[in-house]
Design a protein around this motif. Structure first.
Motif, short mmCIF file in Angstrom:
data_model
loop_
_atom_site.label_atom_id
_atom_site.label_comp_id
_atom_site.label_asym_id
_atom_site.label_seq_id
_atom_site.Cartn_x
_atom_site.Cartn_y
_atom_site.Cartn_z
N ILE A 36 -37.33 -17.70 -34.27
CA ILE A 36 -38.50 -18.55 -34.03
C ILE A 36 -39.16 -18.97 -35.34
O ILE A 36 -39.83 -20.00 -35.41
N ALA A 37 -38.96 -18.17 -36.40
CA ALA A 37 -39.49 -18.55 -37.72
C ALA A 37 -38.78 -19.79 -38.26
O ALA A 37 -39.38 -20.62 -38.95
N GLN A 38 -37.50 -19.93 -37.93
CA GLN A 38 -36.73 -21.08 -38.41
C GLN A 38 -36.78 -22.25 -37.45
O GLN A 38 -36.78 -23.41 -37.87
N ASP A 39 -36.79 -21.97 -36.17
CA ASP A 39 -36.76 -23.01 -35.14
C ASP A 39 -37.74 -22.63 -34.03
O ASP A 39 -37.45 -21.77 -33.21
N GLU A 60 -28.90 -14.40 -24.22
CA GLU A 60 -28.73 -15.86 -24.20
C GLU A 60 -29.67 -16.46 -25.24
O GLU A 60 -30.87 -16.18 -25.24
N VAL A 61 -29.11 -17.29 -26.11
CA VAL A 61 -29.89 -17.91 -27.19
C VAL A 61 -29.47 -19.36 -27.35
O VAL A 61 -28.28 -19.67 -27.43
N THR A 62 -30.47 -20.25 -27.40
CA THR A 62 -30.22 -21.65 -27.76
C THR A 62 -31.15 -21.97 -28.93
O THR A 62 -32.38 -21.92 -28.79
N THR A 63 -30.58 -22.28 -30.10
CA THR A 63 -31.38 -22.46 -31.31
C THR A 63 -30.60 -23.21 -32.37
O THR A 63 -29.36 -23.22 -32.35
N SER A 64 -31.31 -23.83 -33.29
CA SER A 64 -30.69 -24.42 -34.47
C SER A 64 -30.75 -23.46 -35.65
O SER A 64 -30.26 -23.76 -36.73
N ALA A 65 -31.36 -22.29 -35.44
CA ALA A 65 -31.54 -21.31 -36.50
C ALA A 65 -30.33 -20.40 -36.64
O ALA A 65 -29.46 -20.36 -35.75
#
Length: 399
Positions: A36-39, A60-65
């Motif tokens: 969450i710090a990055q995205d 489950e993770v959806t992120t650009s980080a």
């Protein structure tokens, strides 16, 4: 509810940061913080399991980080104090296994629309009582203080009981008279140690842990004290008991005084109302009590997946209200944000503040305890503990 009882004893427990379930919670939340710090739009639902020599992370993770899960997990284990091979669980040698996939697109449909819907159905509760300064129930308030003290005395900065190991638990029993806490009737401390004489352990824990925490006015000569009651607690941590994210939900909240919703908190980003709406429910209840509108307040919120407005909202003051209960509920509904998107914005939840919530309770933090450090940055955490809407509430009741 204790308020209606003339004379009753109520007990609550807490666990240290080195308890297996809390190791799991902290690793899950440390991963969330990094993402969450990055995205800020990261969608995270991470579960951790720890056992002898192994840490298994799934979810489950959806992120650009990008998060180095191996380094994060090992860093948390080291920070807690599992740094010796003899513990059977050590940051240098622990095996890390991961199985992480993307968030279900069926869930994403409801969460990623403009008027952000709840990430799942469910009911959430918040609670506050004026029996302590931080508006928490006395038994859990003292239980947390004991486990925090256990961690403090074993660490280098204090070095008061260096033979303690990271795993530990506390339990506090409080006698209530006409709804008010009168005395502590029993304290239980179970703390993992090196191979040390039990008499020394009991003397040291009594002197350096229990006496500094339990207030003089709450102690009596009849107070029972149990310290490592089996006589031996050397095998502990993930070697003695498998740990899993989300298994200490009563420790995380109000120690059993006050209802609990259906979900745990750690490892979940704030689009999950299990976490964000529970924080809002505490925020509402705390402001109502801090405003003097009631001595006790319990708030329930409930949601349907993909729907932004709560399907229900309830305020229960257990007969301790100082104003019309229907009006308290009506005004609270008007001034507190309850849609997921509004909650996230109001409480500023899209920040890396979560690992610090994962031990010693998500509620009741005051003063310096609200300061969160992430990569040498100091952040204002535990925003749901603020009482910044007290004036607004009082205005509506001419107080």
């Amino acid at each position: 509810m204790i308020r209606n009882k003339k004379n009753v004893i109520f007990s609550s427990e807490s666990v240290t940061e080195g308890h297996p379930d809390k190791i799991a919670d902290q690793i899950s939340d440390a991963i969330l913080d990094e993402l969450i710090a990055q995205d800020k739009n990261s969608k995270v639902a991470v579960e951790t399991l720890v056992t002898t020599g192994i840490c298994f992370i799934a979810g489950e993770v959806t992120t650009s980080a990008y998060a180095d899960i191996f380094d994060i997990a090992k860093g948390v284990i080291k920070m807690i104090g599992y740094t010796k091979e003899e513990y059977g669980f050590c940051d240098d040698t622990v095996g890390i296994v991961t199985s992480i996939k993307k968030q279900s697109p069926d869930i994403a449909m409801g969460v990623e629309k403009d008027d952000q819907g709840a990430g799942d159905q469910g009911m959430m509760f918040g609670f506050a009582t004026n029996e302590t300064d931080d508006l928490m129930p006395m038994p859990i308030y003292l239980a947390h203080k004991l486990t925090k003290r256990l961690a403090y005395v074993r660490k280098e900065e204090a070095n008061l009981i260096p033979y303690l190991r990271p795993d530990g638990k506390s339990q506090v029993s409080v006698r209530y008279e006409n709804g008010q806490p009168k005395e502590v009737t029993a304290v239980v401390i179970s703390t993992q140690t090196d191979d040390v004489d039990i008499k020394k352990i009991r003397n040291d824990v009594l002197e350096y842990v229990i006496k500094p925490v339990i207030p003089d006015n709450m102690r009596t000569k009849e107070m029972k004290v149990f310290i490592n009651p089996t006589g031996r607690f050397i095998i502990g941590g993930p070697v003695g008991d498998t740990g899993l994210t989300g298994r200490k939900i009563i420790v995380d909240t109000y120690g059993g005084l006050g209802l609990h919703g259906g979900g745990a908190f750690s490892g979940k980003d704030p689009s999950k109302v299990d976490r964000s709406a529970t924080y809002m429910a505490r925020y509402i209840a705390k402001n109502i009590v801090a405003a003097g509108l009631s001595d006790i307040c319990e708030v329930q919120l409930a949601y349907a997946i993909g729907v932004s407005d709560p399907v229900s909202f309830m305020v229960n003051t257990y007969g301790t209200e100082k104003a019309d209960p229907a009006k308290i509920e009506k005004i609270a509904r008007e001034i507190f944000p309850m849609k997921p998107k509004e909650i996230i914005k109001h409480l500023d939840l899209l920040r890396p503040i979560y690992m610090h919530t994962a031990a010693y309770g998500h509620f009741g933090r005051t003063g310096d305890e609200r300061k969160v450090h992430f990569k040498n940055k100091e952040l204002n955490g535990f925003t749901w503990e603020a009482t910044d809407l007290v004036k607004e509430l009082k205005k509506h009741f001419n107080m």
